[in-house]
Write a protein that holds these residues in place. Structure first.
Motif, PDB file in Angstrom:
ATOM      1  N   GLU A 177     -34.216  99.171  55.157  1.00  0.00           N
ATOM      2  CA  GLU A 177     -32.574  99.267  55.533  1.00  0.00           C
ATOM      3  C   GLU A 177     -32.517  99.121  56.932  1.00  0.00           C
ATOM      4  N   GLU A 178     -31.423  98.603  57.352  1.00  0.00           N
ATOM      5  CA  GLU A 178     -30.913  98.723  58.907  1.00  0.00           C
ATOM      6  C   GLU A 178     -30.068  99.795  58.850  1.00  0.00           C
ATOM      7  N   SER A 179     -30.346 100.432  60.440  1.00  0.00           N
ATOM      8  CA  SER A 179     -29.358 101.314  60.709  1.00  0.00           C
ATOM      9  C   SER A 179     -28.471 100.982  61.707  1.00  0.00           C
ATOM     10  N   PHE A 180     -27.190 101.285  61.648  1.00  0.00           N
ATOM     11  CA  PHE A 180     -26.032 100.795  62.493  1.00  0.00           C
ATOM     12  C   PHE A 180     -25.273 102.065  62.989  1.00  0.00           C
ATOM     13  N   VAL A 181     -24.687 101.775  64.364  1.00  0.00           N
ATOM     14  CA  VAL A 181     -23.723 102.807  64.729  1.00  0.00           C
ATOM     15  C   VAL A 181     -22.510 101.891  64.883  1.00  0.00           C
ATOM     16  N   LEU A 182     -21.259 102.418  64.709  1.00  0.00           N
ATOM     17  CA  LEU A 182     -20.139 101.750  65.034  1.00  0.00           C
ATOM     18  C   LEU A 182     -19.105 102.735  65.517  1.00  0.00           C
ATOM     19  N   ALA A 183     -18.107 102.109  66.380  1.00  0.00           N
ATOM     20  CA  ALA A 183     -17.091 102.991  67.004  1.00  0.00           C
ATOM     21  C   ALA A 183     -15.930 102.292  67.449  1.00  0.00           C
ATOM     22  N   ASP A 184     -14.787 103.093  67.267  1.00  0.00           N
ATOM     23  CA  ASP A 184     -13.794 102.497  68.043  1.00  0.00           C
ATOM     24  C   ASP A 184     -13.515 103.283  69.323  1.00  0.00           C
ATOM     25  N   VAL A 185     -13.479 102.257  70.296  1.00  0.00           N
ATOM     26  CA  VAL A 185     -13.441 102.817  71.710  1.00  0.00           C
ATOM     27  C   VAL A 185     -12.536 102.176  72.537  1.00  0.00           C
ATOM     28  N   ARG A 186     -12.177 102.942  73.623  1.00  0.00           N
ATOM     29  CA  ARG A 186     -11.428 102.274  74.640  1.00  0.00           C
ATOM     30  C   ARG A 186     -12.228 102.108  76.012  1.00  0.00           C
ATOM     31  N   VAL A 187     -12.436 100.933  76.634  1.00  0.00           N
ATOM     32  CA  VAL A 187     -13.055 100.788  77.799  1.00  0.00           C
ATOM     33  C   VAL A 187     -12.432  99.896  78.725  1.00  0.00           C
ATOM     34  N   LEU A 211      -9.414  95.070  69.155  1.00  0.00           N
ATOM     35  CA  LEU A 211      -8.341  95.322  68.168  1.00  0.00           C
ATOM     36  C   LEU A 211      -7.228  95.547  68.895  1.00  0.00           C
ATOM     37  N   PRO A 212      -6.172  95.540  68.094  1.00  0.00           N
ATOM     38  CA  PRO A 212      -4.795  95.947  68.754  1.00  0.00           C
ATOM     39  C   PRO A 212      -4.677  97.218  69.355  1.00  0.00           C
ATOM     40  N   ASP A 213      -3.741  97.513  70.291  1.00  0.00           N
ATOM     41  CA  ASP A 213      -3.485  98.464  71.149  1.00  0.00           C
ATOM     42  C   ASP A 213      -4.725  98.909  71.938  1.00  0.00           C
ATOM     43  N   GLU A 214      -5.088  97.650  72.536  1.00  0.00           N
ATOM     44  CA  GLU A 214      -6.419  97.820  73.384  1.00  0.00           C
ATOM     45  C   GLU A 214      -7.707  98.827  73.040  1.00  0.00           C
ATOM     46  N   VAL A 215      -7.924  98.615  71.657  1.00  0.00           N
ATOM     47  CA  VAL A 215      -8.922  99.085  71.271  1.00  0.00           C
ATOM     48  C   VAL A 215     -10.146  98.231  70.988  1.00  0.00           C
ATOM     49  N   VAL A 216     -11.446  98.565  71.145  1.00  0.00           N
ATOM     50  CA  VAL A 216     -12.365  97.826  71.107  1.00  0.00           C
ATOM     51  C   VAL A 216     -13.379  98.342  69.940  1.00  0.00           C
ATOM     52  N   ARG A 217     -13.872  97.604  69.063  1.00  0.00           N
ATOM     53  CA  ARG A 217     -14.830  98.038  67.989  1.00  0.00           C
ATOM     54  C   ARG A 217     -16.167  97.656  68.379  1.00  0.00           C
ATOM     55  N   LEU A 218     -17.020  98.673  68.274  1.00  0.00           N
ATOM     56  CA  LEU A 218     -18.466  98.191  68.741  1.00  0.00           C
ATOM     57  C   LEU A 218     -19.406  98.626  67.402  1.00  0.00           C
ATOM     58  N   VAL A 219     -20.061  97.642  67.226  1.00  0.00           N
ATOM     59  CA  VAL A 219     -21.202  97.766  66.105  1.00  0.00           C
ATOM     60  C   VAL A 219     -22.662  97.380  66.482  1.00  0.00           C
ATOM     61  N   ALA A 220     -23.635  98.251  66.495  1.00  0.00           N
ATOM     62  CA  ALA A 220     -24.833  97.915  66.936  1.00  0.00           C
ATOM     63  C   ALA A 220     -25.902  98.368  65.990  1.00  0.00           C
ATOM     64  N   ALA A 221     -27.050  97.451  65.789  1.00  0.00           N
ATOM     65  CA  ALA A 221     -28.029  97.903  65.055  1.00  0.00           C
ATOM     66  C   ALA A 221     -29.199  98.837  65.947  1.00  0.00           C
ATOM     67  N   HIS A 284     -25.089  93.257  53.021  1.00  0.00           N
ATOM     68  CA  HIS A 284     -25.980  92.596  54.024  1.00  0.00           C
ATOM     69  C   HIS A 284     -25.593  93.130  55.402  1.00  0.00           C
ATOM     70  N   SER A 285     -26.161  92.632  56.406  1.00  0.00           N
ATOM     71  CA  SER A 285     -26.062  92.994  57.805  1.00  0.00           C
ATOM     72  C   SER A 285     -24.508  92.368  58.232  1.00  0.00           C
ATOM     73  N   PRO A 286     -23.851  93.237  59.107  1.00  0.00           N
ATOM     74  CA  PRO A 286     -22.620  92.933  59.518  1.00  0.00           C
ATOM     75  C   PRO A 286     -22.586  91.968  60.532  1.00  0.00           C
ATOM     76  N   ALA A 287     -23.747  91.165  60.969  1.00  0.00           N
ATOM     77  CA  ALA A 287     -23.747  90.020  61.994  1.00  0.00           C
ATOM     78  C   ALA A 287     -22.804  88.828  61.460  1.00  0.00           C
ATOM     79  N   GLY A 288     -21.719  88.402  62.043  1.00  0.00           N
ATOM     80  CA  GLY A 288     -20.954  87.382  61.701  1.00  0.00           C
ATOM     81  C   GLY A 288     -19.783  87.884  60.992  1.00  0.00           C
ATOM     82  N   GLY A 289     -19.689  89.115  60.790  1.00  0.00           N
ATOM     83  CA  GLY A 289     -18.441  89.499  60.162  1.00  0.00           C
ATOM     84  C   GLY A 289     -18.092  88.917  58.858  1.00  0.00           C
TER      85      GLY A 289
END
Length: 389
Positions: A177-187, A211-221, A284-289
């Motif tokens: 299995e693959e481990s992922f971290v995800l977060a909504d952040v302001r950058v 994303l809207p409201d100046e938010v960025v979604r980060l997802v990383a393996a 499956h992996s989130p790569a490619g959404g």
């Protein structure tokens, strides 16, 4: 109170279950939706709705309100730090929706829930399926709040699907299995705010999606994700994989989480009156959404097939659903796995990879084919040719 009888019981109140129920309800089918969670999640990992999915949602009246709440991204880039290896244009897609819509899954669920409520259907929460019993004319669903008899049961209850388990359907795939971290952040970032990016790094891929409201979604393996990633952790991740010359600076973490993903697919999407859609049938992996998008496409195809059968059509329509959607899921699994492999190539092979991606990106027809692939439009059924008069 739950009905004792319903034509279709949908187990799972996420995007797949909601889209299935909405498709059925718009056709006048009596549908009941249950979910074991007491409340719909306010956080979620999907952040993109592709063009083909928007076309599918448009069939059930859900595209327009969703588009109003998202960010339209006319292109998608694959990057190695500061270098753009491949730019995939969406603005020339043969679609009413020539873009990727960047929007939180929570918003997608809210739009579908609202459309369902307009038709008098609400998700029953918390309500957990404990067992299924086949009958001569359908299924008895045993719930922790009673029993419901249904002609059909749809399992849209995710990777650990109780419906799939109760139907005895296998869920095969690699054991790792693959481990992922995800977060909504302001950058603070120099990256375009109307473009999603996939950063390829030796340590693993990083998805950067505004994303809207100046938010960025980060997802990383990552090898082992923290349960609650903080500013320092996410900043280190961006420093390692993101832009180098003008690095991003994380100023706030709105929420963060972790999840694990297997690459698995159900042995069949139908067993008698039990049908599967979304993560209950494939993960499956989130790569490619691609994950939520494929689930919604499953949902509308399944809802249409079930409604047609209940209106007097042949049961073979349900077999046709399974026969079409399962190979589509296999194709998406291969595609997502291939994107992940591109990211984790050993250093000795990365120059050749980068050269190949740049060469591919220099050929417009190839870029267009990749755009069609990412957008899901490759799965669109061709429009029948008009007869010559």
């Amino acid at each position: 109170m739950l009905r004792e009888h319903t034509q279709v019981l949908v187990v799972g109140g996420g995007p797949t279950g909601l889209a299935t129920a909405l498709t059925l309800a718009r056709r006048g089918v009596e549908v009941t939706v249950i979910d074991q969670a007491a409340h719909p999640p306010v956080t979620s990992r999907a952040a993109v709705v592709h063009a083909y999915t928007l076309e599918v949602l448009d069939r059930i009246g859900a595209a327009a309100p969703l588009v109003d709440q998202g960010v339209r991204a006319p292109r998608f880039t694959v990057r190695d730090r500061d270098r753009v290896l491949l730019a995939v244009p969406f603005d020339r897609l043969p679609s009413r929706f020539p873009y990727a819509l960047l929007v939180s899954q929570a918003v997608t669920e809210a739009v579908l829930t609202g459309r369902l409520a307009d038709l008098g259907v609400r998700v029953r929460r918390p309500c957990r399926l404990t067992a299924l019993t086949r009958t001569a004319d359908g299924v008895v669903a045993h719930l922790d709040g009673g029993e419901v008899r249904a002609r059909y049961v749809v399992g849209a209850d995710g990777m650990h699907s109780a419906v799939r388990r109760e139907a005895g359907i296998g869920f095969s795939g690699p054991t790792h299995e693959e481990s992922f971290v995800l977060a909504d952040v302001r950058v603070r970032s120099a990256l375009p705010r109307d473009e999603a990016a996939l950063f390829l790094a030796r340590s693993g891929p990083l998805i950067w999606a505004p994303l809207p409201d100046e938010v960025v979604r980060l997802v990383a393996a990552v090898p082992e994700a923290p349960s609650v990633p903080d500013v320092a952790y996410l900043q280190a991740l961006l420093d390692e994989r993101g832009p180098a010359r003008r690095p991003d600076r994380v100023t706030e973490v709105l929420w963060g989480s972790r999840f694990r993903v297997h690459h698995r697919i159900a042995d069949t999407f139908r067993r008698g009156p039990v049908l599967l859609a979304g993560d209950a049938g494939h993960v499956h992996s989130p790569a490619g959404g691609q994950g939520m998008n494929l689930g919604i496409c499953d949902a509308v195809a399944l809802g249409t097939a079930v409604a047609d059968v209940l209106a007097g059509g042949p049961e073979s329509l349900l077999d046709a659903y399974a026969a079409k959607q399962r190979p589509m899921a296999e194709d998406v699994l291969r595609f997502a796995a291939g994107l992940t492999r591109l990211a984790i190539l050993p250093p000795s092979r990365r120059p050749a990879r980068d050269l190949l991606l740049r060469a591919v990106g220099a050929v417009p027809p190839v870029r267009q084919r990749i755009a069609l692939r990412l957008s899901g439009l490759v799965h669109r059924e061709p429009t029948p040719a008009r007869p010559v008069e």
